[in-house]
Scaffold this active site. Structure first.
Site, PDB file in Angstrom:
ATOM      1  N   ASP A 215       0.853  -1.192   0.000  1.00  0.00           N
ATOM      2  CA  ASP A 215       0.000   0.000   0.000  1.00  0.00           C
ATOM      3  C   ASP A 215       0.889   1.242   0.000  1.00  0.00           C
ATOM      4  O   ASP A 215       2.029   1.184   0.471  1.00  0.00           O
ATOM      5  CB  ASP A 215      -0.922   0.029   1.234  1.00  0.00           C
ATOM      6  CG  ASP A 215      -2.231   0.769   0.967  1.00  0.00           C
ATOM      7  OD1 ASP A 215      -3.300   0.123   1.004  1.00  0.00           O
ATOM      8  OD2 ASP A 215      -2.172   1.995   0.694  1.00  0.00           O
TER       9      ASP A 215
ATOM     10  N   ASP B 233       4.554   1.798  -4.002  1.00  0.00           N
ATOM     11  CA  ASP B 233       3.768   2.366  -5.099  1.00  0.00           C
ATOM     12  C   ASP B 233       3.808   1.333  -6.221  1.00  0.00           C
ATOM     13  O   ASP B 233       4.854   1.119  -6.846  1.00  0.00           O
ATOM     14  CB  ASP B 233       4.416   3.689  -5.527  1.00  0.00           C
ATOM     15  CG  ASP B 233       3.756   4.263  -6.778  1.00  0.00           C
ATOM     16  OD1 ASP B 233       2.862   3.591  -7.354  1.00  0.00           O
ATOM     17  OD2 ASP B 233       4.146   5.374  -7.182  1.00  0.00           O
TER      18      ASP B 233
ATOM     19  N   ASN C  66      -6.244  -5.658  -6.004  1.00  0.00           N
ATOM     20  CA  ASN C  66      -7.290  -4.842  -5.393  1.00  0.00           C
ATOM     21  C   ASN C  66      -7.040  -3.346  -5.504  1.00  0.00           C
ATOM     22  O   ASN C  66      -7.979  -2.585  -5.707  1.00  0.00           O
ATOM     23  CB  ASN C  66      -7.423  -5.242  -3.918  1.00  0.00           C
ATOM     24  CG  ASN C  66      -8.199  -4.197  -3.136  1.00  0.00           C
ATOM     25  OD1 ASN C  66      -9.397  -4.040  -3.326  1.00  0.00           O
ATOM     26  ND2 ASN C  66      -7.507  -3.450  -2.294  1.00  0.00           N
TER      27      ASN C  66
ATOM     28  N   TYR D 241     -13.017   4.778 -14.325  1.00  0.00           N
ATOM     29  CA  TYR D 241     -13.070   3.663 -13.382  1.00  0.00           C
ATOM     30  C   TYR D 241     -13.640   2.416 -14.072  1.00  0.00           C
ATOM     31  O   TYR D 241     -13.063   1.326 -14.019  1.00  0.00           O
ATOM     32  CB  TYR D 241     -13.918   4.050 -12.168  1.00  0.00           C
ATOM     33  CG  TYR D 241     -13.952   2.993 -11.102  1.00  0.00           C
ATOM     34  CD1 TYR D 241     -12.878   2.812 -10.239  1.00  0.00           C
ATOM     35  CD2 TYR D 241     -15.060   2.157 -10.964  1.00  0.00           C
ATOM     36  CE1 TYR D 241     -12.893   1.833  -9.273  1.00  0.00           C
ATOM     37  CE2 TYR D 241     -15.090   1.173  -9.997  1.00  0.00           C
ATOM     38  CZ  TYR D 241     -14.013   1.003  -9.147  1.00  0.00           C
ATOM     39  OH  TYR D 241     -14.032   0.028  -8.190  1.00  0.00           O
TER      40      TYR D 241
ATOM     41  N   LYS E 293     -11.656  -1.130 -14.809  1.00  0.00           N
ATOM     42  CA  LYS E 293     -12.076  -2.406 -14.217  1.00  0.00           C
ATOM     43  C   LYS E 293     -12.505  -3.400 -15.300  1.00  0.00           C
ATOM     44  O   LYS E 293     -12.324  -4.614 -15.142  1.00  0.00           O
ATOM     45  CB  LYS E 293     -13.213  -2.170 -13.211  1.00  0.00           C
ATOM     46  CG  LYS E 293     -12.745  -1.494 -11.915  1.00  0.00           C
ATOM     47  CD  LYS E 293     -11.813  -2.383 -11.097  1.00  0.00           C
ATOM     48  CE  LYS E 293     -11.505  -1.813  -9.728  1.00  0.00           C
ATOM     49  NZ  LYS E 293     -10.546  -2.659  -8.981  1.00  0.00           N
TER      50      LYS E 293
ATOM     51  N   THR F  39     -15.760   1.602   3.417  1.00  0.00           N
ATOM     52  CA  THR F  39     -14.371   1.824   2.999  1.00  0.00           C
ATOM     53  C   THR F  39     -14.037   3.300   3.188  1.00  0.00           C
ATOM     54  O   THR F  39     -14.927   4.126   3.411  1.00  0.00           O
ATOM     55  CB  THR F  39     -14.158   1.467   1.511  1.00  0.00           C
ATOM     56  OG1 THR F  39     -14.889   2.405   0.733  1.00  0.00           O
ATOM     57  CG2 THR F  39     -14.619   0.069   1.194  1.00  0.00           C
TER      58      THR F  39
END
Ligand code: ZN
Length: 657
Positions: free
Chosen positions: A440, A460, A487, A554, A558, A590
C-alpha cells in the site's frame, strides 16, 4: 551469566509455590538456559488433603507451559509418594508412566506433569531446577566432555551418562544419585542433555544454577572457546526470489504440505555457512536430543532435497526395522538448511515452527562453534536421537493433531491492503492460516495487522523497482507466493466523457490496470512454483457488467482488468494457476465513503442512508468483509475447478441479473 534474583520482586511471593513461579521465570527468560518449552522446575510442599491428612505434593512444571511465563496453574500437583514408588519399578513404558502420573495428581484439571517428574521426585530437595544451559551442553558435547565436566566441577556435581529422557533416565538417577551425592553436592550434570541444581530454598537452587553455568562460561572463555571472532566474509549477494520459490516448492512436495522457507543472512548465519568444516560439524546432530522435534537430526547442506529425503527415509527404515514398535515416519523434509548462497534457512508448516527452528539452531551454531574451538563438537549417535524423534509419546501426539487451517503454510499478496476491501481480503487470508504480504502507499501499512504472519510494505505499485524490492523482501521472509489479490485502485470524482481530464484518465488506468499487468508479469514464475497451485483474485466492479454515467475511467479500467484476468486464466491454466474475478457493488464501509457523502447520495435518490445501503434485490448491506471472505474462498479448495469466473457480490442487481 548473572543472577536475576531481586529481593523486592521475590517479596511479592510469600509461599513456596509462588517463589517456584518466580525463579522458574528467572530461568525461563534467559534463552541461554531454556528455549521453547525446554527445562523444568519443581517444588515439594506438604499440604493437608480433604481428610485433614498431610501429604507431600510435588508441584512440577506441566507440559504446554513455558518457564518464562509460567503461572501457579502451570504446575501439576503430583503425590510425591506415588512418584517415588514408580521410580522403584524395574520397567515402565513412557505412556504407562504418563498415565500413572496423571492419576497421581490431586487436581484433575491440572496440565500433564513433565516427563521428568519421577526424576524430580527422586532428588531429595525441596526446590529442583533443570535447564539445558548452552554453556554446560557445549562442554558435554565436546570430544572429552565428561573429563572436562569433572575437571570443571570436581565432586560438586553428580554426573549422569546419557540415557533417553523419561522413565529410563529417572530410574538411572534414582540409582546413581543417592550412591554418589554427599553434603557438598550442589548439582547434577546430564551428559548431552543439561543441568540440575537443587536446594531447600528457591533462591539457593536458582543461584546454584547460575553459578554453575557461570563457571562453565568462564571455563570456555579460559579455553579460548567463548568469544569467537567472526572471520572475513565474502560479499552478501541476496538469492534470486525465483530460486527460493522453486526450493520451497520442492520442500513442500517432500513435506506433503505447503511450508514456509525463511532465509537469514545476518553475520552469525553467514559466518557459520562459510565454515570450511561445515560438512563435518553440521552433520553431527543436535545439541540436545529434544531439539530433534524442531530441527530434525541434521540440517540439509546445500539444496538437494531429493538426496536429503532419500537419506532421511533410509535412516528411518533402518531404525524402524530394529524397533519393536510399529513406527510411522514423520515427513522427511528438512527444517534447517545451510547453503552458501541462501545462508541459513528455516522451514516450518507455520511461521512459528520456522521461528522455533531458527531460535534453536542459532543456539546450536553457537554451541558447535564453541565446542569446535574446545576440541571438537560431538553429538549423540543417530540412534539416540531417533529414540527421541520416534518416542512413543511423540508418535501418539502425531495421531492427535488437529486439522490445520486451510491456507496453513501458504502466502498471499494483497495490493491496497491498508484499508477497505484490501484489508478485508488480507484479514480473511490471515484468518485461514496464510501469511500475507500487504502492499500500500499508506504510511501505516506495516501496522495494519499486528500478526507476525503479516508483512506490510509501503509500495507504489506503478513503480517497477519498488514492486521488485517488495517481492524480494516477501520471498526472503516467507519463501514464495501462492495467492495474489489484485485490489488497489482509485475512484476519481464523477465526470462526463465530454469533460474528461485526460491526465486523470491515464492515472486511473495506470494504477487500476497497468500496474497490475506489470505485477502479474513479475509474479507468474512465483505462482507457477506454488505447491498447491497459484491463485489470483481480481477485484472488479459491478460497473463492468452494468456501468453508470460519470465513471468512464473507473469502469473502463475495471473492464480492462476483468478482460486481462480472463486472458490470464487462459494463459496460466496450464501452469495450474486459477484466476477469478469478483464484482462488488456499493461497499460503503471503505475509506472512500464518509457519513456525509452517504447522506448526500441517499438524498439524491430520495432514500434514507440505510435504504440506500441496502438498495439491492436481497435488501442486504454489502460489506468489505463479505468481499474479503469471497476472495479467500475463491482461493480455497471449494473453487479448485473454477477459473476465469466472474462472481457478482452486490446483493443482487437487476441490471446484472
Ligand atoms: Zn531436560
Amino acid at each position: 551469566m548473572q543472577s536475576l534474583w531481586n529481593d523486592q520482586d521475590a517479596a511479592q511471593y510469600t509461599d513456596d509455590l509462588g517463589l517456584r513461579v518466580y525463579t522458574s521465570r528467572l530461568l525461563g527468560q534467559d534463552p541461554a538456559l531454556v528455549l521453547h518449552g525446554g527445562g523444568n522446575t519443581s517444588v515439594k510442599v506438604r499440604e493437608p488433603n480433604l481428610f485433614g491428612e498431610e501429604e507431600e505434593i510435588l508441584y512440577i512444571k506441566g507440559s504446554g507451559w513455558d518457564l518464562a511465563t509460567i503461572e501457579r496453574a502451570g504446575f501439576a500437583p503430583v503425590r510425591q509418594t506415588a512418584a517415588l514408588r514408580l521410580a522403584q519399578l524395574p520397567t515402565l513404558s513412557d505412556s504407562q508412566m504418563a498415565n500413572e502420573l496423571r492419576t497421581a495428581m490431586t487436581l484433575a484439571a491440572a496440565p500433564s506433569p513433565s516427563v521428568e517428574t519421577i526424576l524430580h521426585a527422586a532428588l531429595p530437595f525441596k526446590f529442583v531446577d533443570h535447564s539445558h544451559a548452552d554453556a554446560v551442553v557445549t562442554i558435554t558435547n565436546s570430544t572429552h566432555g565428561r573429563a572436562r565436566i569433572e575437571e570443571l566441577y570436581g565432586d560438586r556435581v553428580v554426573i549422569i551418562p546419557y540415557v533417553m529422557p523419561g522413565f529410563k533416565l529417572a530410574r538411572l538417577v534414582a540409582e546413581i544419585f543417592p550412591a554418589e551425592a554427599h553434603a557438598g553436592t550442589v548439582g547434577m550434570v546430564l551428559l548431552n542433555h543439561g543441568l540440575f541444581t537443587f536446594g531447600d530454598d528457591a533462591r539457593l537452587a536458582y543461584e546454584r544454577h547460575i553459578e554453575l553455568v557461570n563457571e562453565a562460561e568462564s571455563y570456555l572463555a579460559a579455553q579460548g572457546a567463548w568469544q569467537i571472532p567472526v572471520p572475513a566474509l565474502p560479499a552478501d549477494v541476496p538469492p534470486a526470489r525465483q530460486e527460493l520459490a522453486d526450493l520451497r516448492r520442492e520442500l513442500s512436495a517432500a513435506a506433503g504440505f505447503p511450508v514456509f522457507l525463511v532465509t537469514h543472512r545476518d553475520e552469525q548465519a553467514r559466518a557459520f555457512v562459510n565454515r570450511s568444516d561445515l560438512a563435518t560439524v553440521a552433520q553431527q546432530g543436535p545439541a540436545t536430543p529434544d531439539h530433534v522435534l524442531r530441527t530434525k537430526r541434521l540440517p540439509m547442506i546445500g539444496r538437494d532435497v531429493a538426496a536429503y529425503v532419500a537419506d532421511y527415509t533410509a535412516q528411518f527404515d533402518d531404525y524402524a526395522g530394529r524397533s519393536a514398535d510399529d513406527l510411522v515416519m514423520v515427513d522427511p523434509a528438512p527444517r534447517v538448511i545451510l547453503d552458501l548462497a541462501f545462508g541459513f534457512c528455516t522451514v516450518g508448516r507455520t511461521l512459528k515452527d520456522a521461528a522455533i527452528a531458527e531460535d534453536i539452531y542459532r543456539h546450536t551454531m553457537e554451541i558447535i562453534t564453541r565446542a569446535s574451538a574446545l576440541d571438537g563438537y560431538k553429538a549423540l549417535p543417530a540412534d539416540d536421537i531417533f529414540d527421541v524423534e520416534y518416542w512413543e509419546l511423540e508418535q501418539a501426539k502425531l495421531r492427535r493433531q488437529p486439522k490445520p487451517a486451510v491456507f496453513t503454510g501458504e502466502i498471499g499478496l494483497v495490493t491496497g491492503a491498508a484499508s477497505g476491501i484490501g484489508k478485508a481480503c488480507a484479514q480473511a487470508l490471515l484468518e485461514r492460516g496464510a501469511a500475507v504480504v500487504g502492499l500500500d502507499v499508506a504510511p501505516d501499512i506495516a501496522k495494519t495487522f499486528t500478526s507476525k504472519n503479516f508483512l506490510g510494505l509501503r509500495c507504489d505499485i506503478t513503480d517497477a523497482d519498488a514492486v521488485d524490492a517488495a517481492l524480494d523482501a516477501a520471498v526472503q521472509r516467507f519463501g514464495g507466493l501462492d495467492m495474489v489479490v489484485i485490489n488497489a485502485g482509485i475512484f476519481p470524482s464523477s465526470k462526463r466523457i465530454a469533460d474528461l481530464d485526460l491526465a486523470e484518465w491515464r492515472r486511473v488506468l495506470d494504477i487500476n490496470l497497468t500496474a497490475h499487468v506489470m505485477l502479474l508479469g513479475k509474479v507468474h514464475g512465483l505462482l507457477k512454483a506454488a505447491p498447491g497451485g497459484g491463485r489470483v483474485v481480481t477485484i472488479g466492479s459491478k460497473n463492468v457488467p452494468a456501468p453508470g454515467p460519470g465513471a468512464a475511467a473507473y469502469s473502463a479500467s475495471k473492464s480492462a482488468l476483468t478482460q486481462m484476468a480472463r486472458v490470464t486464466a487462459l494463459e496460466w491454466g496450464g501452469d495450474g494457476i486459477r484466476v477469478n474475478v469478483i464484482h462488488p457493488n456499493a461497499v460503503f464501509d471503505t475509506a472512500l465513503w464518509t457519513e456525509e457523502l452517504l447522506r448526500t447520495r441517499a438524498a439524491n435518490y430520495g432514500l434514507t442512508v440505510d435504504e440506500y445501503k441496502r438498495n439491492n434485490v436481497l435488501g442486504v448491506e454489502v460489506t468489505s468483509r463479505a468481499v474479503g471472505e469471497m476472495a479467500a474462498e475463491l482461493c480455497g479448495p471449494t473453487f479448485a475447478c473454477t477459473t476465469g469466473a466472474q462472481v457478482p457480490l452486490d446483493g443482487g442487481n437487476e441490471r446484472v441479473i
